[in-house]
Design a protein around this motif. Structure first.
Motif, PDB file in Angstrom:
ATOM      1  N   LYS A 275       0.825  -1.215   0.000  1.00 26.76           N
ATOM      2  CA  LYS A 275       0.000   0.000   0.000  1.00 26.76           C
ATOM      3  C   LYS A 275       0.858   1.265   0.000  1.00 26.76           C
ATOM      4  CE  LYS A 275      -4.616  -0.531   1.775  1.00 26.76           C
ATOM      5  NZ  LYS A 275      -5.475  -0.440   2.956  1.00 26.76           N
ATOM      6  N   THR A 276       1.968   1.235   0.776  1.00 28.94           N
ATOM      7  CA  THR A 276       2.771   2.445   0.858  1.00 28.94           C
ATOM      8  C   THR A 276       3.436   2.748  -0.488  1.00 28.94           C
ATOM      9  OG1 THR A 276       4.694   1.237   1.572  1.00 28.94           O
ATOM     10  CG2 THR A 276       3.311   2.138   3.303  1.00 28.94           C
ATOM     11  N   ASN A 277       3.594   1.726  -1.314  1.00 34.77           N
ATOM     12  CA  ASN A 277       4.246   1.955  -2.607  1.00 34.77           C
ATOM     13  C   ASN A 277       3.261   2.250  -3.725  1.00 34.77           C
ATOM     14  OD1 ASN A 277       6.750   1.568  -1.548  1.00 34.77           O
ATOM     15  ND2 ASN A 277       6.700  -0.640  -1.807  1.00 34.77           N
ATOM     16  N   VAL A 278       1.994   2.143  -3.431  1.00 29.12           N
ATOM     17  CA  VAL A 278       1.010   2.352  -4.482  1.00 29.12           C
ATOM     18  C   VAL A 278       0.857   3.839  -4.757  1.00 29.12           C
ATOM     19  CG1 VAL A 278      -1.445   2.218  -5.037  1.00 29.12           C
ATOM     20  CG2 VAL A 278      -0.271   0.232  -4.082  1.00 29.12           C
ATOM     21  N   ILE A 279       1.030   4.197  -6.009  1.00 33.60           N
ATOM     22  CA  ILE A 279       0.839   5.598  -6.396  1.00 33.60           C
ATOM     23  C   ILE A 279      -0.485   5.663  -7.145  1.00 33.60           C
ATOM     24  CG2 ILE A 279       1.764   7.498  -7.771  1.00 33.60           C
ATOM     25  CD1 ILE A 279       4.533   5.983  -7.410  1.00 33.60           C
ATOM     26  N   PRO A 280      -1.395   6.502  -6.701  1.00 31.57           N
ATOM     27  CA  PRO A 280      -2.693   6.555  -7.389  1.00 31.57           C
ATOM     28  C   PRO A 280      -2.544   7.016  -8.837  1.00 31.57           C
ATOM     29  CG  PRO A 280      -2.509   8.283  -5.727  1.00 31.57           C
ATOM     30  CD  PRO A 280      -1.287   7.444  -5.604  1.00 31.57           C
ATOM     31  N   LYS A 281      -3.584   6.867  -9.627  1.00 33.42           N
ATOM     32  CA  LYS A 281      -3.529   7.267 -11.046  1.00 33.42           C
ATOM     33  C   LYS A 281      -3.845   8.754 -11.216  1.00 33.42           C
ATOM     34  CE  LYS A 281      -3.322   3.189 -13.503  1.00 33.42           C
ATOM     35  NZ  LYS A 281      -2.085   2.838 -12.787  1.00 33.42           N
ATOM     36  N   THR A 282      -4.662   9.269 -10.296  1.00 33.90           N
ATOM     37  CA  THR A 282      -5.060  10.682 -10.430  1.00 33.90           C
ATOM     38  C   THR A 282      -4.731  11.447  -9.152  1.00 33.90           C
ATOM     39  OG1 THR A 282      -7.263  10.208  -9.614  1.00 33.90           O
ATOM     40  CG2 THR A 282      -6.969  10.167 -12.017  1.00 33.90           C
ATOM     41  N   MET A 283      -4.750  12.752  -9.291  1.00 37.29           N
ATOM     42  CA  MET A 283      -4.423  13.602  -8.134  1.00 37.29           C
ATOM     43  C   MET A 283      -5.209  14.912  -8.249  1.00 37.29           C
ATOM     44  SD  MET A 283      -0.755  15.246  -9.191  1.00 37.29           S
ATOM     45  CE  MET A 283      -0.587  16.284 -10.650  1.00 37.29           C
ATOM     46  N   ALA A 284      -5.198  15.672  -7.153  1.00 38.71           N
ATOM     47  CA  ALA A 284      -5.803  17.008  -7.182  1.00 38.71           C
ATOM     48  C   ALA A 284      -4.726  18.007  -7.595  1.00 38.71           C
ATOM     49  CB  ALA A 284      -6.349  17.365  -5.814  1.00 38.71           C
ATOM     50  N   ALA A 285      -5.113  18.997  -8.388  1.00 46.36           N
ATOM     51  CA  ALA A 285      -4.167  20.042  -8.797  1.00 46.36           C
ATOM     52  C   ALA A 285      -4.945  21.336  -9.008  1.00 46.36           C
ATOM     53  CB  ALA A 285      -3.454  19.647 -10.081  1.00 46.36           C
ATOM     54  N   CYS A 286      -4.301  22.461  -8.736  1.00 42.60           N
ATOM     55  CA  CYS A 286      -4.885  23.758  -9.094  1.00 42.60           C
ATOM     56  C   CYS A 286      -4.198  24.193 -10.373  1.00 42.60           C
ATOM     57  CB  CYS A 286      -4.632  24.789  -8.000  1.00 42.60           C
ATOM     58  SG  CYS A 286      -5.739  24.607  -6.620  1.00 42.60           S
ATOM     59  N   ARG A 287      -4.964  24.238 -11.460  1.00 41.59           N
ATOM     60  CA  ARG A 287      -4.355  24.609 -12.747  1.00 41.59           C
ATOM     61  C   ARG A 287      -4.800  26.000 -13.180  1.00 41.59           C
ATOM     62  NH1 ARG A 287      -4.491  20.041 -17.120  1.00 41.59           N
ATOM     63  NH2 ARG A 287      -6.729  19.994 -16.690  1.00 41.59           N
ATOM     64  N   PHE A 288      -3.920  26.642 -13.955  1.00 42.84           N
ATOM     65  CA  PHE A 288      -4.139  28.018 -14.409  1.00 42.84           C
ATOM     66  C   PHE A 288      -4.796  27.986 -15.787  1.00 42.84           C
ATOM     67  CE2 PHE A 288      -2.684  31.722 -16.796  1.00 42.84           C
ATOM     68  CZ  PHE A 288      -2.822  32.778 -15.897  1.00 42.84           C
ATOM     69  N   TYR A 289      -6.002  28.534 -15.877  1.00 37.00           N
ATOM     70  CA  TYR A 289      -6.719  28.591 -17.165  1.00 37.00           C
ATOM     71  C   TYR A 289      -6.613  29.971 -17.794  1.00 37.00           C
ATOM     72  CZ  TYR A 289      -8.885  23.981 -16.780  1.00 37.00           C
ATOM     73  OH  TYR A 289      -9.091  22.622 -16.733  1.00 37.00           O
ATOM     74  N   GLY A 290      -6.182  30.965 -17.028  1.00 41.76           N
ATOM     75  CA  GLY A 290      -6.061  32.339 -17.508  1.00 41.76           C
ATOM     76  C   GLY A 290      -6.089  33.238 -16.287  1.00 41.76           C
ATOM     77  N   PRO A 291      -5.821  34.562 -16.477  1.00 43.62           N
ATOM     78  CA  PRO A 291      -5.831  35.454 -15.319  1.00 43.62           C
ATOM     79  C   PRO A 291      -7.131  35.331 -14.510  1.00 43.62           C
ATOM     80  CG  PRO A 291      -4.931  36.576 -17.204  1.00 43.62           C
ATOM     81  CD  PRO A 291      -5.422  35.243 -17.702  1.00 43.62           C
ATOM     82  N   ARG A 292      -7.003  35.209 -13.210  1.00 42.65           N
ATOM     83  CA  ARG A 292      -8.104  35.052 -12.244  1.00 42.65           C
ATOM     84  C   ARG A 292      -8.957  33.815 -12.499  1.00 42.65           C
ATOM     85  NH1 ARG A 292      -8.911  40.133  -9.458  1.00 42.65           N
ATOM     86  NH2 ARG A 292      -7.539  41.694 -10.378  1.00 42.65           N
ATOM     87  N   ASP A 293      -8.413  32.849 -13.192  1.00 44.47           N
ATOM     88  CA  ASP A 293      -9.158  31.615 -13.453  1.00 44.47           C
ATOM     89  C   ASP A 293      -8.286  30.407 -13.099  1.00 44.47           C
ATOM     90  OD1 ASP A 293     -10.828  29.626 -14.290  1.00 44.47           O
ATOM     91  OD2 ASP A 293     -10.890  30.238 -16.409  1.00 44.47           O
ATOM     92  N   ILE A 294      -8.376  30.019 -11.824  1.00 47.21           N
ATOM     93  CA  ILE A 294      -7.639  28.853 -11.327  1.00 47.21           C
ATOM     94  C   ILE A 294      -8.679  27.794 -10.997  1.00 47.21           C
ATOM     95  CG2 ILE A 294      -6.180  27.981  -9.423  1.00 47.21           C
ATOM     96  CD1 ILE A 294      -4.806  30.069 -11.049  1.00 47.21           C
ATOM     97  N   ARG A 295      -8.461  26.578 -11.411  1.00 48.62           N
ATOM     98  CA  ARG A 295      -9.451  25.534 -11.113  1.00 48.62           C
ATOM     99  C   ARG A 295      -8.800  24.375 -10.352  1.00 48.62           C
ATOM    100  NH1 ARG A 295     -12.327  25.530 -17.035  1.00 48.62           N
ATOM    101  NH2 ARG A 295     -12.213  27.803 -17.277  1.00 48.62           N
ATOM    102  N   TYR A 296      -9.476  24.004  -9.274  1.00 50.31           N
ATOM    103  CA  TYR A 296      -9.050  22.860  -8.466  1.00 50.31           C
ATOM    104  C   TYR A 296      -9.715  21.640  -9.074  1.00 50.31           C
ATOM    105  CZ  TYR A 296      -8.664  19.863  -4.284  1.00 50.31           C
ATOM    106  OH  TYR A 296      -8.397  18.842  -3.402  1.00 50.31           O
ATOM    107  N   GLU A 297      -8.938  20.713  -9.608  1.00 45.57           N
ATOM    108  CA  GLU A 297      -9.555  19.607 -10.347  1.00 45.57           C
ATOM    109  C   GLU A 297      -8.728  18.332 -10.232  1.00 45.57           C
ATOM    110  OE1 GLU A 297      -9.843  21.398 -14.177  1.00 45.57           O
ATOM    111  OE2 GLU A 297      -7.690  21.553 -14.417  1.00 45.57           O
ATOM    112  N   LYS A 298      -9.340  17.280 -10.734  1.00 48.64           N
ATOM    113  CA  LYS A 298      -8.656  15.980 -10.708  1.00 48.64           C
ATOM    114  C   LYS A 298      -7.932  15.804 -12.047  1.00 48.64           C
ATOM    115  CE  LYS A 298     -10.597  12.234  -8.569  1.00 48.64           C
ATOM    116  NZ  LYS A 298     -11.405  10.999  -8.440  1.00 48.64           N
ATOM    117  N   VAL A 299      -6.652  15.483 -11.997  1.00 46.99           N
ATOM    118  CA  VAL A 299      -5.880  15.281 -13.237  1.00 46.99           C
ATOM    119  C   VAL A 299      -5.052  14.001 -13.085  1.00 46.99           C
ATOM    120  CG1 VAL A 299      -5.691  17.763 -13.725  1.00 46.99           C
ATOM    121  CG2 VAL A 299      -3.895  16.642 -12.422  1.00 46.99           C
ATOM    122  N   ASP A 300      -4.502  13.538 -14.207  1.00 46.26           N
ATOM    123  CA  ASP A 300      -3.646  12.349 -14.147  1.00 46.26           C
ATOM    124  C   ASP A 300      -2.330  12.688 -13.463  1.00 46.26           C
ATOM    125  OD1 ASP A 300      -5.492  10.850 -15.426  1.00 46.26           O
ATOM    126  OD2 ASP A 300      -4.598  11.070 -17.426  1.00 46.26           O
TER     127      ASP A 300
END
Ligand SMILES: [Zn+2]
Length: 365
Positions: A9-34
């Protein structure tokens, strides 16, 4: 059997993660990505803490030429520390379980500037973004030139400030500050405050000029001998600095704001023969007006200093490891707020209000 399962279990790396990505000025989205797949020379790192400072805020509000990628949505966030969860087969010196800090860029070490030891001017500098996420992939160039193991003396929070500290060390060394000199620092963001603390450690007398009472108080706590509030009345401000400096002006003025007005002010404050370090970058195409009399007859020395080099990063790490009081100043005065990753936008809102120097951002997974 139970133990094996736990180990797996400690070695298992999930396939997806949470990230805050930049879509443009004042547009940051908290989302699930690979989660990024790593190549043989790369490291996959679990981010333990990322920092949102002045440059992250500027990027959020206006975008940035290098702190987000051209292609959108872009990974975002450039100051962090973490733990290696997977090392590519060809990586040397790091393995899963290592606590590390990596800075956000690497010079190529091959171009004409790198070969002449002007590494911060590298023509092929490589930037890494994506620290506002659960995991980050560190590319080959940065693994080889700008990733470091953390000693037990360092917390993840203090280590995540390595990049800021490295740029300030670069700025200080190029300003040739010596004991007993009077240094004036324009700006009370994280960079101005670090300049304050480190100039004091070099034995300088430090004047800090800023806009906000809250930040000027912090400057005093970082060691400033004098703090002055910037006002509409520039003549009075110049007079006040003269009064503190026996009517001659500071030997060194460091501009750590990045605005036309403060660049011009810096050249009005400095002593004859003194040095002005234009450390704060202005927006592209900005022009300033300078008094040629001062430049020529008063023999001012004007320099621009940008970014850091692996040499300054290594020096900054050594300094941070041995200097407990600096670590404390960083984690109690510079990092004024802490937020989970999903609330990054609240950190920006707090920074915009002016009562937050930097926020430590913690992934939740
Ligand atoms: Zn280069």
């Amino acid at each position: 059997m139970a133990l094996d399962t736990l180990k797996d279990k400690t070695n298992v790396i999930p396939k997806t993660m949470a990230a805050c990505r930049f879509y443009g000025p004042r547009d940051i989205r908290y989302e699930k990505v690979d989660i990024p797949e790593i190549k043989d020379e790369e490291l996959l790192v679990k981010v333990k803490v990322a920092i949102s400072g002045g440059s992250s805020l500027k990027t959020y509000l206006r975008g940035h030429p290098v702190l987000v990628n051209k292609e959108l949505p872009s990974p975002f966030g450039h100051q962090f520390s973490g733990e290696v969860v997977k090392a590519g087969d060809k990586v040397k010196g790091f393995q899963a379980g290592n606590k590390i800090v990596a800075v956000n860029s690497s010079p190529c070490l091959k171009c004409t500037y790198c070969l002449s030891k002007k590494v911060s001017l590298c023509e092929n500098i490589y930037f890494l973004n994506g620290a506002f996420a659960d995991y980050i992939c560190i590319p080959k160039e940065i693994v080889e030139n700008n990733t470091y193991l953390l000693s037990n003396d360092l917390t993840f929070e203090a280590a995540a400030e390595l990049e800021s500290l490295a740029v300030v060390l670069h700025g200080l060394e190029r300003s040739h500050i010596t004991e007993g000199q009077i240094v004036c620092i324009l700006g009370t963001g994280s960079i101005g405050l670090l300049f304050t603390a480190l100039s004091k450690e070099l034995g300088a007398e430090v004047i800090v000029i800023g806009r906000s009472d809250f930040k000027l108080n912090l400057a005093q706590e970082m060691g400033a001998d004098h703090v002055l509030k910037i006002s509409e009345n520039e003549e009075k401000l110049i007079r006040d600095v003269k009064n503190i400096t026996n009517n001659i002006g500071p030997e060194v003025v460091i501009e750590a704001v990045g605005k036309k007005e403060t660049w011009e002010l810096a050249t009005k404050l400095v002593k004859k023969g003194g040095l002005v370090n234009f450390f704060g970058g202005c927006k592209k195409g900005e022009k300033v007006e300078l008094d040629t009399y001062r430049l020529h007859y008063d023999e001012l020395r004007l320099i621009g200093v940008f970014h850091h080099t692996p040499e300054y990063v290594r020096k900054a790490l050594k300094l941070l490891e041995k200097n407990i009081s600096l670590q404390e100043k960083i984690t109690s005065k510079l990092i004024t707020h802490r937020y989970p990753l999903s609330r990054l936008i609240e950190a920006f809102a707090m920074q915009q209000k002016g009562n937050c120097i930097q926020a430590a951002i913690y992934p939740e997974n």
